[in-house]
Design a protein around this motif. Structure first.
Motif, PDB file in Angstrom:
ATOM      1  N   VAL A 146       0.882  -1.276   0.023  1.00  0.00           N
ATOM      2  CA  VAL A 146      -0.057   0.099  -0.065  1.00  0.00           C
ATOM      3  C   VAL A 146       0.655   1.304  -0.052  1.00  0.00           C
ATOM      4  N   GLN A 147       1.991   1.239   0.694  1.00  0.00           N
ATOM      5  CA  GLN A 147       2.599   2.413   0.942  1.00  0.00           C
ATOM      6  C   GLN A 147       2.912   3.439   0.021  1.00  0.00           C
ATOM      7  N   PRO A 148       3.246   2.951  -1.364  1.00  0.00           N
ATOM      8  CA  PRO A 148       3.577   3.914  -2.462  1.00  0.00           C
ATOM      9  C   PRO A 148       2.401   4.586  -3.029  1.00  0.00           C
ATOM     10  N   TYR A 149       1.266   4.100  -2.675  1.00  0.00           N
ATOM     11  CA  TYR A 149       0.165   4.738  -3.144  1.00  0.00           C
ATOM     12  C   TYR A 149      -0.839   5.485  -2.258  1.00  0.00           C
ATOM     13  N   ALA A 150      -0.350   5.427  -1.023  1.00  0.00           N
ATOM     14  CA  ALA A 150      -1.205   6.299   0.117  1.00  0.00           C
ATOM     15  C   ALA A 150      -1.030   7.620  -0.384  1.00  0.00           C
ATOM     16  N   GLY A 151      -2.385   8.088  -0.021  1.00  0.00           N
ATOM     17  CA  GLY A 151      -2.585   9.402  -0.387  1.00  0.00           C
ATOM     18  C   GLY A 151      -2.961   9.780  -1.940  1.00  0.00           C
ATOM     19  N   LEU A 152      -2.746   8.703  -2.941  1.00  0.00           N
ATOM     20  CA  LEU A 152      -3.132   8.928  -4.327  1.00  0.00           C
ATOM     21  C   LEU A 152      -4.331   8.643  -4.294  1.00  0.00           C
ATOM     22  N   LYS A 153      -5.200   9.015  -5.445  1.00  0.00           N
ATOM     23  CA  LYS A 153      -6.834   8.288  -5.709  1.00  0.00           C
ATOM     24  C   LYS A 153      -6.596   7.218  -6.409  1.00  0.00           C
ATOM     25  N   ILE A 154      -6.792   6.109  -5.851  1.00  0.00           N
ATOM     26  CA  ILE A 154      -6.654   4.983  -6.708  1.00  0.00           C
ATOM     27  C   ILE A 154      -8.197   4.503  -6.383  1.00  0.00           C
ATOM     28  N   ASP A 155      -8.694   4.094  -7.759  1.00  0.00           N
ATOM     29  CA  ASP A 155     -10.096   3.995  -7.849  1.00  0.00           C
ATOM     30  C   ASP A 155     -10.649   2.416  -7.562  1.00  0.00           C
ATOM     31  N   LYS A 156      -9.883   1.665  -7.890  1.00  0.00           N
ATOM     32  CA  LYS A 156     -10.103   0.000  -7.700  1.00  0.00           C
ATOM     33  C   LYS A 156      -8.967  -0.606  -7.598  1.00  0.00           C
ATOM     34  N   ILE A 157      -8.893  -1.718  -6.963  1.00  0.00           N
ATOM     35  CA  ILE A 157      -7.911  -2.748  -6.761  1.00  0.00           C
ATOM     36  C   ILE A 157      -8.488  -3.942  -7.651  1.00  0.00           C
ATOM     37  N   ALA A 158      -7.794  -4.561  -8.302  1.00  0.00           N
ATOM     38  CA  ALA A 158      -8.073  -5.782  -9.265  1.00  0.00           C
ATOM     39  C   ALA A 158      -7.302  -6.844  -8.727  1.00  0.00           C
ATOM     40  N   GLY A 159      -7.917  -7.989  -8.285  1.00  0.00           N
ATOM     41  CA  GLY A 159      -7.240  -9.017  -7.750  1.00  0.00           C
ATOM     42  C   GLY A 159      -7.367 -10.257  -8.433  1.00  0.00           C
TER      43      GLY A 159
END
Length: 180
Positions: free
Chosen positions: A46-59
């Motif tokens: 998660v750390q590199p994306y904290a604070g960024l606007k990420i809409d979806k996580i695809a698993g």
């Protein structure tokens, strides 16, 4: 190898000759069962994306569901399951992809991602890259902006990471194991 990478790799079970002779299967169920290691792995993904606007996580099915769900929760993003053909109940979009031993198909709901949404792909391991490349192509097919692909394990000798990077996808991994 960093101290964190060593600690994390110590929680991953290696199974000789599975699913066939000559293969070492990297089993993350032992990592998932270790609360400290599981939490730390998710935090690192998660750390590199904290604070960024990420809409979806695809698993990707199946361990990508576990990791992806945890990452989605931490990033306050939606979760999109990418499944083997025939497993989803609503209208789907699908793609055929190459495996080491043949072809397969994966699919997702046609309305799971809106065009332009920022998506991170998550799974436990990147090996030859066939499944991950197929998932990126599937996401892009419906207009997703694939920001990154994240994996706990990289098997760099098999070249999957390079295939994703050739598609312009940033790749993040936590530990590497040489060989298969």
């Amino acid at each position: 190898m960093t101290k964190f990478s060593q600690e994390l790799s110590d929680t991953i079970r290696s199974i000789q000759d599975y699913p066939k002779p000559g293969i070492i299967f990297r089993d993350i169920t032992t990592l998932l069962g270790n609360p400290r290691a599981f939490r730390r792995a998710v935090d690192e993904l998660v750390q590199p994306y904290a604070g960024l606007k990420i809409d979806k996580i695809a698993g990707m099915e199946a361990r990508g569901f576990i990791l992806g769900g945890a990452v989605a929760h931490q990033l306050s993003a939606g979760f999109v399951p990418i499944r083997k053909k025939g497993k989803l109940p609503h209208d789907t979009v699908s793609i055929a992809y190459s495996l080491e031993y043949g072809l397969d198909e994966m699919e997702m709901h046609v309305d799971a991602v809106q065009p332009g949404e920022k998506v991170i792909l998550v799974d436990d391991l990147i090996a030859t890259g066939g499944t991950a490349v197929g998932a990126v192509q599937l996401l892009r097919q419906i207009g997703a902006d694939v920001v990154s692909a994240c994996f706990v394990i990289d098997l760099p000798d098999l070249g999957g990471r390079k295939k994703l990077e050739a598609l312009g996808v940033d790749v993040r991994t936590l530990v590497e194991f040489s060989g298969h």
